[in-house]
Design an enzyme around this catalytic site. Structure first.
Site, PDB file in Angstrom:
ATOM      1  N   SER A   1       4.003  71.679   3.744  1.00 18.07           N
ATOM      2  CA  SER A   1       3.123  71.227   4.827  1.00 18.07           C
ATOM      3  C   SER A   1       2.735  72.288   5.841  1.00 18.07           C
ATOM      4  O   SER A   1       1.929  72.012   6.725  1.00 18.07           O
ATOM      5  CB  SER A   1       3.759  70.038   5.551  1.00 18.07           C
ATOM      6  OG  SER A   1       3.756  68.908   4.715  1.00 18.07           O
TER       7      SER A   1
ATOM      8  N   SER B   1       1.156  68.228   5.641  1.00 21.57           N
ATOM      9  CA  SER B   1       0.921  67.256   6.697  1.00 21.57           C
ATOM     10  C   SER B   1       0.646  67.876   8.060  1.00 21.57           C
ATOM     11  O   SER B   1       0.337  67.167   9.005  1.00 21.57           O
ATOM     12  CB  SER B   1       2.133  66.318   6.806  1.00 21.57           C
ATOM     13  OG  SER B   1       3.302  67.049   7.124  1.00 21.57           O
TER      14      SER B   1
ATOM     15  N   LYS C   1       2.683  70.196  16.146  1.00 20.65           N
ATOM     16  CA  LYS C   1       2.582  68.978  15.350  1.00 20.65           C
ATOM     17  C   LYS C   1       3.286  67.852  16.092  1.00 20.65           C
ATOM     18  O   LYS C   1       4.363  68.069  16.681  1.00 20.65           O
ATOM     19  CB  LYS C   1       3.249  69.261  14.005  1.00 20.65           C
ATOM     20  CG  LYS C   1       3.132  68.217  12.924  1.00 20.65           C
ATOM     21  CD  LYS C   1       3.731  68.797  11.641  1.00 20.65           C
ATOM     22  CE  LYS C   1       3.592  67.859  10.441  1.00 20.65           C
ATOM     23  NZ  LYS C   1       4.070  68.502   9.205  1.00 20.65           N
TER      24      LYS C   1
END
Length: 463
Positions: A180, A156, A80
């Protein structure tokens, strides 16, 4: 040649270690697959072929010299884009951060993965500043679900979910503040591990809510999760919130089974607020494990409300300067929630924190008679991109904040969770949370492994 789009991390590492395939060949195949798929799925924001190929050649050279190649030898992975990657600005899904100086070195967990022989391919799409459950980024575009590109990956850590579910990489790292990792795992049909708060170092990652933030892996199988998790364990003085615990490897524990474990299904709040298919997935898991007990987390709905208060307030405090100086460069949805968070009275935050301590004590007491608690991961399957509302408990509510209805009461007190993917029909996957007491990631992974062996929990790459 190992089919790198289908192979898991463990299979790749074995093949590289044995000399059946080179790390360079695996890396070249993975880079080619990213190039072929990313235009459609939008999982990667930064691809680093030169770095990846150089690292792969180093793994091959180490093996040829007899120096050993590591438990993740030649395994491609990606992170990420809130993880520091040397030479790149740490964008954290934002427009504003792109003007930052490039990171001087990699995040701690990136360094540990590479020390185990894994090959970093690049950075992955995410919701802006991690304040997101959808995977829709207004600056980089939405991550798209490999099982149906018209649908969300969840957020996310949306790019992390899309990259692993599509077979671009067998492993990805994400973050989980309110859900997330677990939400993309559910929407994309993956296994995801949110460790105990304080277990893995967060040094070199861009924060969201420091008192909630966790880092962890997503994979298509439990063995791969365990390999990555074990590679990343260990104390790190650069993360002051991390507990000074010695590594507790879970891979040796993985095949111990679930016999003798006391397993219960979360009731009350966790049996409302969702589509029937979500509860059917939990029921399927419970039946497979022979779990008939039901347990209620006290005041779970209030825990979720308190998590909202602390998230909004702490997140706003982090971004006050950005709100003052560059409000027009924020996603309007993120900006408005941060502004609202900045207006929350301190007395409300203090009350939420006091309740948090009360709630933690009550939930930990439940584990005196229970080893594992099962709960849905999300209230629905992956929604359509752009979907704005959701039907929950007979009411139409905004989608974005309510995807975390089942994850927030768990991460609120930092419990370890292995999210497992379940298909109850021919439709899209669903997710079930396997929740363990603090520091017992081994129990959550053992149960997930049993479900995987039984075929109840499984991941599949779409054709």
């Amino acid at each position: 040649m190992v089919p790198t789009d289908m192979a898991g991390a463990a299979e790749i590492a074995r093949a590289v270690a044995s000399g059946a395939v080179s790390a360079r060949a695996v890396t070249e195949a993975a880079l080619a697959r990213v190039t072929a798929l990313n235009t459609r799925l939008n999982a990667f924001t930064d691809l680093l072929p030169a770095r990846a190929l150089a690292a792969a050649e180093a793994v091959d050279a180490a093996r040829a010299a007899g120096r050993g190649s590591g438990p993740l030898a030649g395994v491609p992975f990606a992170v990420k884009n809130l993880f520091d990657i040397a030479g790149l600005p740490t964008r954290a899904g934002s427009l504003i951060n792109r003007g930052r100086a490039p990171a001087a070195r990699d995040a701690a967990l990136v360094r540990r993965m590479e020390a185990a022989g894994a090959i970093l391919l690049g950075g992955l799409n995410m919701g802006e500043y991690a304040y997101d459950f959808t995977g829709e980024n207004v600056h980089d575009g939405a991550s798209r679900n490999p099982h149906d590109p018209s649908r969300m990956t969840g957020g996310s850590s949306g790019g992390s979910g899309g990259a692993v579910a599509s077979g671009m990489v067998p492993l990805a790292l994400g973050s989980d503040t309110n859900g997330s990792i677990r939400v993309p795992a559910a929407f994309c049909g993956l296994f995801g591990l949110k460790p105990t708060y304080g277990r893995l170092s967060r040094a070199g990652s861009f924060p969201f809510v420091s008192s909630f933030d966790h880092l962890g892996p997503l994979a298509r199988g439990t063995r791969d999760l365990a390999l990555a998790y074990d590679a990343m364990q260990g104390p790190d003085p650069e993360d002051p919130a991390q507990a000074p615990r010695a590594p507790e490897p879970v891979l040796p524990e993985l095949e111990k089974g679930a016999d003798g474990l006391r397993i219960a299904v979360a009731g009350g709040h966790f049996l409302r607020n969702g589509d029937p298919e979500c509860f059917a997935a939990v029921d399927r898991v419970a039946r497979a494990l022979g779990a008939t007990a039901q347990i209620e987390l006290p005041e779970a709905a209030r825990a979720r409300a308190a998590a909202f208060v602390i998230t909004a307030s702490e997140g706003a405090a982090l971004h006050l300067d950005r709100l003052r100086v560059r409000p027009g460069d924020l996603d309007p949805a993120t900006r408005d929630r941060l502004i609202a968070g900045a207006a929350i009275p301190a007395a409300w935050v203090n009350r939420a924190q006091r309740f948090r301590r009360w709630y933690r004590d009550r939930v930990l007491a439940l584990f005196e008679g229970t080893d594992i608690i099962l709960a849905p991961s999300t209230p629905c399957r992956a929604p359509a991109l752009g979907q704005a509302s959701i039907l929950m408990d007979g009411a139409t509510l905004p989608l974005r904040p309510n995807i975390g209805v089942f994850t927030q009461p768990v991460s609120f007190i930092g419990l370890p969770v292995c999210a497992v993917p379940v298909w109850v029909d021919d439709g899209l996957p669903l997710g079930v949370q396997v929740i363990a007491p603090p520091w017992r990631e081994d129990l959550a992974l053992r149960v997930a492994r049993v479900l995987e062996r039984l075929g109840v929990a499984r991941s599949r790459i779409p054709s």
